[in-house]
Design a protein around this motif. Structure first.
Motif, PDB file in Angstrom:
ATOM      1  N   GLU A 239       0.855  -1.228  -0.083  1.00 38.87           N
ATOM      2  CA  GLU A 239       0.061   0.185   0.093  1.00 38.87           C
ATOM      3  C   GLU A 239       0.961   1.381   0.066  1.00 38.87           C
ATOM      4  OE1 GLU A 239      -3.096   0.512   3.153  1.00 38.87           O
ATOM      5  OE2 GLU A 239      -3.413   2.543   2.331  1.00 38.87           O
ATOM      6  N   LYS A 240       1.861   1.121   0.795  1.00 33.64           N
ATOM      7  CA  LYS A 240       2.850   2.372   1.092  1.00 33.64           C
ATOM      8  C   LYS A 240       3.621   2.625  -0.303  1.00 33.64           C
ATOM      9  CE  LYS A 240       4.091   2.506   5.837  1.00 33.64           C
ATOM     10  NZ  LYS A 240       4.817   2.364   6.850  1.00 33.64           N
ATOM     11  N   GLU A 241       3.792   1.619  -0.915  1.00 29.93           N
ATOM     12  CA  GLU A 241       4.828   1.586  -2.411  1.00 29.93           C
ATOM     13  C   GLU A 241       3.820   2.023  -3.214  1.00 29.93           C
ATOM     14  OE1 GLU A 241       8.138   1.145  -4.565  1.00 29.93           O
ATOM     15  OE2 GLU A 241       7.745   1.558  -2.638  1.00 29.93           O
ATOM     16  N   ILE A 242       2.523   1.574  -3.364  1.00 26.97           N
ATOM     17  CA  ILE A 242       1.589   2.167  -4.461  1.00 26.97           C
ATOM     18  C   ILE A 242       1.364   3.449  -4.009  1.00 26.97           C
ATOM     19  CG2 ILE A 242      -0.695   1.648  -5.514  1.00 26.97           C
ATOM     20  CD1 ILE A 242      -0.079  -1.350  -4.739  1.00 26.97           C
ATOM     21  N   VAL A 243       1.154   3.933  -2.968  1.00 24.72           N
ATOM     22  CA  VAL A 243       0.748   5.245  -2.698  1.00 24.72           C
ATOM     23  C   VAL A 243       1.827   6.383  -3.253  1.00 24.72           C
ATOM     24  CG1 VAL A 243       0.336   7.101  -0.793  1.00 24.72           C
ATOM     25  CG2 VAL A 243      -1.120   4.882  -0.953  1.00 24.72           C
ATOM     26  N   ARG A 244       3.164   5.662  -2.993  1.00 22.13           N
ATOM     27  CA  ARG A 244       4.208   6.635  -3.367  1.00 22.13           C
ATOM     28  C   ARG A 244       4.317   6.697  -5.090  1.00 22.13           C
ATOM     29  NH1 ARG A 244       8.740   5.976  -5.501  1.00 22.13           N
ATOM     30  NH2 ARG A 244       8.356   3.766  -5.655  1.00 22.13           N
ATOM     31  N   ALA A 245       3.989   5.492  -5.463  1.00 20.92           N
ATOM     32  CA  ALA A 245       4.192   5.638  -6.958  1.00 20.92           C
ATOM     33  C   ALA A 245       2.971   6.427  -7.506  1.00 20.92           C
ATOM     34  CB  ALA A 245       3.897   4.261  -7.388  1.00 20.92           C
ATOM     35  N   PHE A 246       1.624   6.532  -7.081  1.00 21.99           N
ATOM     36  CA  PHE A 246       0.392   7.270  -7.544  1.00 21.99           C
ATOM     37  C   PHE A 246       0.726   8.675  -7.253  1.00 21.99           C
ATOM     38  CE2 PHE A 246      -3.152   3.666  -6.816  1.00 21.99           C
ATOM     39  CZ  PHE A 246      -2.510   3.042  -8.086  1.00 21.99           C
ATOM     40  N   LYS A 247       1.386   9.147  -6.179  1.00 22.25           N
ATOM     41  CA  LYS A 247       1.726  10.555  -5.825  1.00 22.25           C
ATOM     42  C   LYS A 247       2.565  10.962  -6.787  1.00 22.25           C
ATOM     43  CE  LYS A 247       1.028  11.361  -1.016  1.00 22.25           C
ATOM     44  NZ  LYS A 247       1.522  11.122   0.293  1.00 22.25           N
ATOM     45  N   ASN A 248       3.741  10.154  -7.014  1.00 19.06           N
ATOM     46  CA  ASN A 248       4.946  10.700  -7.998  1.00 19.06           C
ATOM     47  C   ASN A 248       4.362  11.057  -9.338  1.00 19.06           C
ATOM     48  OD1 ASN A 248       6.659  10.566  -6.147  1.00 19.06           O
ATOM     49  ND2 ASN A 248       7.908   8.663  -6.716  1.00 19.06           N
ATOM     50  N   TYR A 249       3.577   9.817  -9.736  1.00 20.42           N
ATOM     51  CA  TYR A 249       3.087  10.037 -11.108  1.00 20.42           C
ATOM     52  C   TYR A 249       2.033  11.272 -11.283  1.00 20.42           C
ATOM     53  CZ  TYR A 249      -0.652   8.947 -14.696  1.00 20.42           C
ATOM     54  OH  TYR A 249      -1.477   9.033 -15.887  1.00 20.42           O
ATOM     55  N   ALA A 250       1.112  11.287 -10.177  1.00 19.39           N
ATOM     56  CA  ALA A 250       0.180  12.697 -10.373  1.00 19.39           C
ATOM     57  C   ALA A 250       1.112  13.901 -10.625  1.00 19.39           C
ATOM     58  CB  ALA A 250      -0.706  12.563  -9.065  1.00 19.39           C
ATOM     59  N   GLU A 251       2.063  13.954  -9.619  1.00 18.74           N
ATOM     60  CA  GLU A 251       2.828  15.130  -9.344  1.00 18.74           C
ATOM     61  C   GLU A 251       3.483  15.480 -10.686  1.00 18.74           C
ATOM     62  OE1 GLU A 251       4.687  15.226  -5.387  1.00 18.74           O
ATOM     63  OE2 GLU A 251       6.647  15.602  -6.549  1.00 18.74           O
ATOM     64  N   GLU A 252       4.287  14.442 -11.362  1.00 14.98           N
ATOM     65  CA  GLU A 252       4.910  14.636 -12.709  1.00 14.98           C
ATOM     66  C   GLU A 252       4.026  15.195 -13.972  1.00 14.98           C
ATOM     67  OE1 GLU A 252       8.763  11.729 -11.462  1.00 14.98           O
ATOM     68  OE2 GLU A 252       7.855  11.468 -13.191  1.00 14.98           O
ATOM     69  N   VAL A 253       2.785  14.427 -13.797  1.00 18.69           N
ATOM     70  CA  VAL A 253       1.999  14.835 -15.046  1.00 18.69           C
ATOM     71  C   VAL A 253       1.328  16.317 -14.687  1.00 18.69           C
ATOM     72  CG1 VAL A 253      -0.421  14.267 -15.747  1.00 18.69           C
ATOM     73  CG2 VAL A 253       0.883  12.424 -15.172  1.00 18.69           C
ATOM     74  N   ARG A 254       0.998  16.712 -13.448  1.00 23.95           N
ATOM     75  CA  ARG A 254       0.651  18.130 -13.214  1.00 23.95           C
ATOM     76  C   ARG A 254       1.882  18.973 -13.548  1.00 23.95           C
ATOM     77  NH1 ARG A 254      -1.512  16.043  -7.816  1.00 23.95           N
ATOM     78  NH2 ARG A 254      -3.593  15.103  -8.635  1.00 23.95           N
ATOM     79  N   GLU A 255       3.110  18.539 -13.335  1.00 23.12           N
ATOM     80  CA  GLU A 255       4.204  19.719 -13.642  1.00 23.12           C
ATOM     81  C   GLU A 255       4.900  19.429 -15.190  1.00 23.12           C
ATOM     82  OE1 GLU A 255       7.198  18.515 -10.395  1.00 23.12           O
ATOM     83  OE2 GLU A 255       5.603  19.516  -8.975  1.00 23.12           O
ATOM     84  N   GLY A 256       4.131  18.387 -15.760  1.00 21.55           N
ATOM     85  CA  GLY A 256       4.532  18.297 -17.260  1.00 21.55           C
ATOM     86  C   GLY A 256       5.750  17.368 -17.240  1.00 21.55           C
ATOM     87  N   ASP A 257       6.441  16.789 -16.213  1.00 16.00           N
ATOM     88  CA  ASP A 257       7.478  16.001 -16.406  1.00 16.00           C
ATOM     89  C   ASP A 257       7.365  14.486 -16.952  1.00 16.00           C
ATOM     90  OD1 ASP A 257       9.052  17.962 -14.990  1.00 16.00           O
ATOM     91  OD2 ASP A 257       9.013  17.115 -13.203  1.00 16.00           O
ATOM     92  N   PHE A 258       6.050  14.156 -17.278  1.00 17.79           N
ATOM     93  CA  PHE A 258       5.786  12.747 -17.683  1.00 17.79           C
ATOM     94  C   PHE A 258       4.454  13.088 -18.568  1.00 17.79           C
ATOM     95  CE2 PHE A 258       3.128   9.285 -18.311  1.00 17.79           C
ATOM     96  CZ  PHE A 258       4.148   8.502 -18.466  1.00 17.79           C
TER      97      PHE A 258
END
Ligand code: KIV
Length: 265
Positions: A239-258
């Motif tokens: 759960e911790k690992e998946i939350v970390r991945a979802f957060k990183n993804y969302a952040e990178e999409v919002r910031e245009g990094d992904f």
């Protein structure tokens, strides 16, 4: 890797080789379990709670069990594929029970079914086996009896109740089950039953004296960090690992990094 059969499980007991079992509800997890060679892959009706969000296992339907068994089957498991018969899909009439179990085998692709209870299901067990459907028993804390038990409570602490579970195990053995899940009973009682029956016992919350162990896959992987019964050992904290991945993804999409140019077709 060899395919595991009901006969092989009995041989493992006789040779003192511990049996590994896990629940499994979908293709992707079944694919990974196959890499490790888990001996018994159980499409448990815990499906209802951990994958479908039901409060308990009571509402689970045969269609849901079949759908998830089919998904697991597509991974071509090398472990024995066992599927739970859901609440009140068995022990109604012999004909209805056979039809339900038959669907799980024919449509789902399971190699055996599991059902809960002792003496009251003995005739049902015999009938299924006479019709070539191998049956795994399940004694002790039987989640389909949650309303009767008044919650998920350890069973067999009192002498009379412990004696009844031993008798039920002998009855199931006599009816022809190829293995018995012992859930939520004292370790000493599980070890005693394991010695008294010729078929393998598979424990969950029943101590180390059983012939094998089973855990709900979501629990042992730590998919819900708020749920940790005493008997569960977490082998990951997904759960911790998946939350970390979802957060990183969302952040990178919002910031245009992904995505970057490299991650495009
Ligand atoms: O449904 C289930 O997951 C089970 C196991 C706990 C044995 O019956």
């Amino acid at each position: 890797m060899n395919n595991i059969t009901t006969t092989k499980l009995k041989e493992m007991k006789n040779k003192g080789r511990k049996i590994t079992a896990l629940t499994c509800y979908n293709y992707s997890m079944a694919r990974i379990m196959k890499k490790v060679g888990i001996d018994v892959v159980l499409v448990g009706d815990s499906l209802g709670m951990v994958e479908l969000g039901y409060e308990n296992t009571i509402p689970v339907t045969i269609d849901e069990m079949i759908e998830h068994t089919r998904a697991v089957k597509r991974a071509k498991p090398t472990g024995l594929l066992v599927t739970d018969m859901p609440f009140l899909s068995y022990n109604i009439t012999k004909q209805k029970t056979l039809q339900a179990a038959g669907r799980i085998i024919k449509e789902g692709g399971a190699e055996a079914v599991k059902l809960e209870g002792g003496r009251p299901v003995a005739e049902t067990v015999k009938h299924l086996i006479e019709n070539n459907i191998p049956v795994m028993g399940h004694l002790g804390l039987t989640p389909q009896s949650i309303h009767k038990m008044g919650g998920y409570k350890v069973q067999g602490r009192e002498e009379a109740q412990a004696a009844k579970i031993v008798t039920d195990a002998k009855i199931l053995e006599g009816a022809g089950v190829f293995a018995i899940v012992l859930e939520g009973i004292p370790a000493g009682l599980a070890a005693e039953i394991t010695k008294k029956v010729s078929v393998p016992t598979i424990g969950i919350g029943a101590g180390p004296g059983c012939d094998g162990q089973i855990l709900v896959v979501n629990d042992m992987l730590g998919m819900d960090m708020n749920f940790k019964p005493k008997y569960v050992r977490r082998y990951a904290k997904l759960e911790k690992e998946i939350v970390r991945a979802f957060k990183n993804y969302a952040e990178e999409v919002r910031e245009g990094d992904f995505p970057s140019n490299l991650e495009s077709y």
